[in-house]
Design a protein around this motif. Structure first.
Motif, PDB file in Angstrom:
ATOM      1  N   GLY A 229     -15.945 -33.808  -7.041  1.00 61.68           N
ATOM      2  CA  GLY A 229     -15.168 -32.648  -7.479  1.00 61.68           C
ATOM      3  C   GLY A 229     -14.600 -31.845  -6.327  1.00 61.68           C
ATOM      4  N   LYS A 230     -14.435 -32.497  -5.178  1.00 60.54           N
ATOM      5  CA  LYS A 230     -14.016 -31.785  -3.972  1.00 60.54           C
ATOM      6  C   LYS A 230     -12.659 -32.219  -3.422  1.00 60.54           C
ATOM      7  N   LEU A 231     -11.900 -32.997  -4.189  1.00 63.66           N
ATOM      8  CA  LEU A 231     -10.561 -33.330  -3.708  1.00 63.66           C
ATOM      9  C   LEU A 231      -9.671 -32.107  -3.904  1.00 63.66           C
ATOM     10  N   ARG A 232      -9.126 -31.625  -2.826  1.00 63.14           N
ATOM     11  CA  ARG A 232      -8.227 -30.466  -2.880  1.00 63.14           C
ATOM     12  C   ARG A 232      -6.808 -30.956  -2.649  1.00 63.14           C
ATOM     13  N   ILE A 233      -5.978 -30.798  -3.680  1.00 64.43           N
ATOM     14  CA  ILE A 233      -4.562 -31.118  -3.538  1.00 64.43           C
ATOM     15  C   ILE A 233      -3.915 -29.877  -2.948  1.00 64.43           C
ATOM     16  N   PRO A 234      -3.194 -30.040  -1.819  1.00 63.46           N
ATOM     17  CA  PRO A 234      -2.611 -28.873  -1.149  1.00 63.46           C
ATOM     18  C   PRO A 234      -1.725 -28.050  -2.078  1.00 63.46           C
ATOM     19  N   THR A 235      -1.461 -26.845  -1.674  1.00 57.01           N
ATOM     20  CA  THR A 235      -0.718 -25.879  -2.471  1.00 57.01           C
ATOM     21  C   THR A 235       0.574 -26.470  -3.047  1.00 57.01           C
TER      22      THR A 235
ATOM     23  N   SER B 235       2.567 -19.672 -12.631  1.00 57.39           N
ATOM     24  CA  SER B 235       3.722 -18.913 -12.132  1.00 57.39           C
ATOM     25  C   SER B 235       3.602 -18.590 -10.641  1.00 57.39           C
ATOM     26  N   ARG B 236       2.493 -19.019 -10.023  1.00 58.01           N
ATOM     27  CA  ARG B 236       2.275 -18.800  -8.587  1.00 58.01           C
ATOM     28  C   ARG B 236       1.899 -20.114  -7.910  1.00 58.01           C
ATOM     29  N   ALA B 237       2.203 -20.206  -6.626  1.00 64.37           N
ATOM     30  CA  ALA B 237       1.782 -21.376  -5.850  1.00 64.37           C
ATOM     31  C   ALA B 237       0.251 -21.456  -5.877  1.00 64.37           C
ATOM     32  N   ASP B 238      -0.269 -22.662  -5.962  1.00 71.88           N
ATOM     33  CA  ASP B 238      -1.721 -22.836  -6.071  1.00 71.88           C
ATOM     34  C   ASP B 238      -2.104 -24.240  -5.630  1.00 71.88           C
ATOM     35  N   ALA B 239      -3.274 -24.362  -5.042  1.00 70.47           N
ATOM     36  CA  ALA B 239      -3.865 -25.666  -4.738  1.00 70.47           C
ATOM     37  C   ALA B 239      -4.673 -26.088  -5.959  1.00 70.47           C
ATOM     38  N   MET B 240      -4.973 -27.367  -6.068  1.00 74.50           N
ATOM     39  CA  MET B 240      -5.728 -27.894  -7.209  1.00 74.50           C
ATOM     40  C   MET B 240      -6.976 -28.618  -6.725  1.00 74.50           C
TER      41      MET B 240
ATOM     42  N   SER C 130       4.468 -31.066  -8.531  1.00 73.89           N
ATOM     43  CA  SER C 130       3.361 -31.954  -8.880  1.00 73.89           C
ATOM     44  C   SER C 130       3.030 -32.902  -7.739  1.00 73.89           C
ATOM     45  N   ALA C 131       1.864 -33.500  -7.838  1.00 71.60           N
ATOM     46  CA  ALA C 131       1.389 -34.510  -6.899  1.00 71.60           C
ATOM     47  C   ALA C 131       0.792 -35.640  -7.738  1.00 71.60           C
ATOM     48  N   VAL C 132       0.763 -36.854  -7.190  1.00 72.64           N
ATOM     49  CA  VAL C 132       0.272 -38.007  -7.948  1.00 72.64           C
ATOM     50  C   VAL C 132      -0.991 -38.574  -7.306  1.00 72.64           C
ATOM     51  N   LEU C 133      -2.005 -38.743  -8.136  1.00 68.85           N
ATOM     52  CA  LEU C 133      -3.270 -39.366  -7.758  1.00 68.85           C
ATOM     53  C   LEU C 133      -3.281 -40.758  -8.377  1.00 68.85           C
ATOM     54  N   LYS C 134      -3.582 -41.784  -7.572  1.00 66.07           N
ATOM     55  CA  LYS C 134      -3.662 -43.150  -8.092  1.00 66.07           C
ATOM     56  C   LYS C 134      -5.114 -43.460  -8.432  1.00 66.07           C
ATOM     57  N   VAL C 135      -5.317 -43.998  -9.630  1.00 63.60           N
ATOM     58  CA  VAL C 135      -6.647 -44.357 -10.102  1.00 63.60           C
ATOM     59  C   VAL C 135      -6.645 -45.860 -10.361  1.00 63.60           C
TER      60      VAL C 135
END
Length: 136
Positions: free
Chosen positions: A79-85, A45-50, A91-96
């Protein structure tokens, strides 16, 4: 959630935890490759980085990660990829990219778990398993 290749359906959308969130990527050719897209969504329910982490390459399969057009494999492995807020619901998309190497025999499989966690509250997160299967 995730989808492979040019598929239009997202597997695991709206689900949390690892149960039922598995996508199978079939690699039919020697040295064949597929790109899966993992959608990281802020369900809070709040803006957040991932913060994103994921499995790396192993015998028979190479795994690389791209975000915003950049190779972020080392960051994801650590374990250090930070997706911006992300705003709530955004959503954001990560390609694997999963590639079968010549060391993979037909029938070999590899499970690649990708996990996204709240940067503000590390106990809140979600995972999806990409299952790479070497087939004829």
């Amino acid at each position: 959630s995730a989808r492979a290749g040019g598929g239009s359906a997202w597997k695991g959308a709206g689900m949390h935890g690892t149960g039922g969130q598995q996508l199978t990527v079939k690699l039919r050719q020697r040295a064949g490759a597929e790109v899966a897209r993992v959608r990281v969504t802020n369900d809070g329910s709040r803006a957040d980085a991932m913060l994103v982490s994921g499995a790396g390459s192993r015998k028979g399969f190479t795994v690389t990660y791209r975000f915003d057009g950049r190779d972020v494999t080392a960051k994801v492995r650590g374990g250090k990829l930070r997706i911006p807020t992300l705003a709530p619901g955004a959503s954001a998309v990560l390609k694997v990219r999963i590639a079968r190497t010549s060391a993979a025999s037909n029938g070999d499989e590899r499970r690649i778990t990708v996990t996204a966690r709240s940067a503000a509250r590390s106990t809140i997160g979600d995972s999806i398993v990409l299952r790479a299967a070497a087939r004829r």
